[in-house]
Design an enzyme around this catalytic site. Structure first.
Site, PDB file in Angstrom:
ATOM      1  N   GLU A 181      26.268 -20.657  -4.526  1.00 11.15           N
ATOM      2  CA  GLU A 181      24.888 -20.187  -4.700  1.00 11.15           C
ATOM      3  C   GLU A 181      23.903 -21.336  -4.503  1.00 11.15           C
ATOM      4  O   GLU A 181      22.862 -21.163  -3.858  1.00 11.15           O
ATOM      5  CB  GLU A 181      24.710 -19.555  -6.089  1.00 11.15           C
ATOM      6  CG  GLU A 181      25.444 -18.245  -6.286  1.00 11.15           C
ATOM      7  CD  GLU A 181      24.831 -17.093  -5.529  1.00 11.15           C
ATOM      8  OE1 GLU A 181      23.701 -17.235  -5.013  1.00 11.15           O
ATOM      9  OE2 GLU A 181      25.470 -16.032  -5.433  1.00 11.15           O
ATOM     10  N   GLU A 187      20.477  -1.241  -0.796  1.00  7.84           N
ATOM     11  CA  GLU A 187      20.102  -2.649  -0.635  1.00  7.84           C
ATOM     12  C   GLU A 187      20.022  -3.033   0.845  1.00  7.84           C
ATOM     13  O   GLU A 187      19.092  -3.725   1.270  1.00  7.84           O
ATOM     14  CB  GLU A 187      21.116  -3.526  -1.362  1.00  7.84           C
ATOM     15  CG  GLU A 187      20.657  -4.942  -1.580  1.00  7.84           C
ATOM     16  CD  GLU A 187      21.412  -5.621  -2.697  1.00  7.84           C
ATOM     17  OE1 GLU A 187      22.041  -6.653  -2.421  1.00  7.84           O
ATOM     18  OE2 GLU A 187      21.366  -5.131  -3.842  1.00  7.84           O
ATOM     19  N   GLU A 233      26.367 -11.585  -9.277  1.00  8.41           N
ATOM     20  CA  GLU A 233      25.234 -10.732  -9.634  1.00  8.41           C
ATOM     21  C   GLU A 233      24.337 -11.410 -10.675  1.00  8.41           C
ATOM     22  O   GLU A 233      23.107 -11.322 -10.604  1.00  8.41           O
ATOM     23  CB  GLU A 233      25.743  -9.390 -10.171  1.00  8.41           C
ATOM     24  CG  GLU A 233      26.544  -8.566  -9.176  1.00  8.41           C
ATOM     25  CD  GLU A 233      25.708  -7.935  -8.076  1.00  8.41           C
ATOM     26  OE1 GLU A 233      24.912  -8.660  -7.420  1.00  8.41           O
ATOM     27  OE2 GLU A 233      25.850  -6.720  -7.861  1.00  8.41           O
ATOM     28  N   ASP A 261      20.513 -13.513   3.710  1.00  2.00           N
ATOM     29  CA  ASP A 261      21.029 -12.708   2.610  1.00  2.00           C
ATOM     30  C   ASP A 261      21.420 -11.313   3.090  1.00  2.00           C
ATOM     31  O   ASP A 261      22.343 -10.702   2.539  1.00  2.00           O
ATOM     32  CB  ASP A 261      20.007 -12.618   1.473  1.00  2.00           C
ATOM     33  CG  ASP A 261      20.690 -12.417   0.124  1.00  2.00           C
ATOM     34  OD1 ASP A 261      21.708 -13.083  -0.131  1.00  2.00           O
ATOM     35  OD2 ASP A 261      20.220 -11.591  -0.666  1.00  2.00           O
TER      36      ASP A 261
END
Length: 224
Positions: A213, A91, A143, A51
């Site tokens: 995803e 992040e 998101e 990620d």
């Protein structure tokens, strides 16, 4: 399913139409295993490293969304999108700190195939022919899947391991949900005035995000 959308809106209709796939993306066994406390920590570390690489690619994608927004006659969405850009620096720092805490060497990590497939999808948004409507819809969808997935891990009754609560709270928080809802309102407003073929392309992008995803969670679980 709780995407927080406006009832009767375009995106809410899509979430209903593709509910089974949406739930596969947001209630995947990988994140469910975090919530029920059975997560394989080696899988979590794999997700963490992959990620991090995804977010580095995501920066360029969000920049492309911002550029498309700036070219609109009404670019009043700019501040909302800039909020997303600004959060990505923090992040990336978070990922580096977490990787150090878990003993993950980010410098030695290469993207796995499912991650590369997602990268290629994000890179396609640099093409000028892809409309702002499709781009902002995609931003919202990406998101929202994360918010819904990790929000589930901190709902009442969870058995999420204490060392993973920070991760889940990062994307599962009420503040991040509000941000996702603001993106959804933008997407619905733009889609309401878009030609039918653009709306169709935006829905296809939404479905593609769900597929990617699901693939990303699978990759995190199994090295695929």
């Amino acid at each position: 399913m709780d995407g927080g959308g406006v009832e009767g809106s375009t995106t809410a209709a899509w979430m209903e139409r593709h509910q089974q796939m949406y739930e596969r993306a947001t209630r995947h066994p990988f994140t469910v295993s975090i919530r029920d406390g059975t997560i394989d920590l080696s899988a979590f570390k794999r997700w963490l490293s992959q990620d991090y690489l995804f977010v580095r690619e995501f920066v360029a994608f969000v920049a492309s969304v911002l550029l498309k927004c700036c070219k609109q006659e009404d670019n009043s969405d700019m501040e909302t999108i800039l909020g997303g850009v600004a959060s990505l620096s923090d992040e990336l720092s978070w990922f580096k700190n977490e990787a150090a805490r878990w003993g993950v060497d980010l410098a030695s990590i290469s993207p796995l195939e499912s991650n590369l497939e997602y990268h290629r999808f994000l890179q396609s948004f640099n093409e000028p022919e892809i409309s702002y409507a499709v781009a902002i819809t995609t931003f919202w969808a990406i998101e929202t899947v994360y918010q819904d997935s990790f929000g589930f891990c901190i709902e009442e009754g969870n058995k999420t391991p204490p060392e993973l609560l920070g991760t889940c709270q990062r994307w599962g928080s009420a503040d991040f949900k509000l941000y996702c809802q603001s993106l959804q309102r933008i997407a619905d407003r733009i889609l309401a005035n878009a030609p039918a073929d653009t709306v169709k392309s935006a829905e296809e992008a939404f479905i593609r995000v769900l597929e990617l995803e699901i693939g990303f969670w699978e990759m995190s679980s199994s090295r695929s």
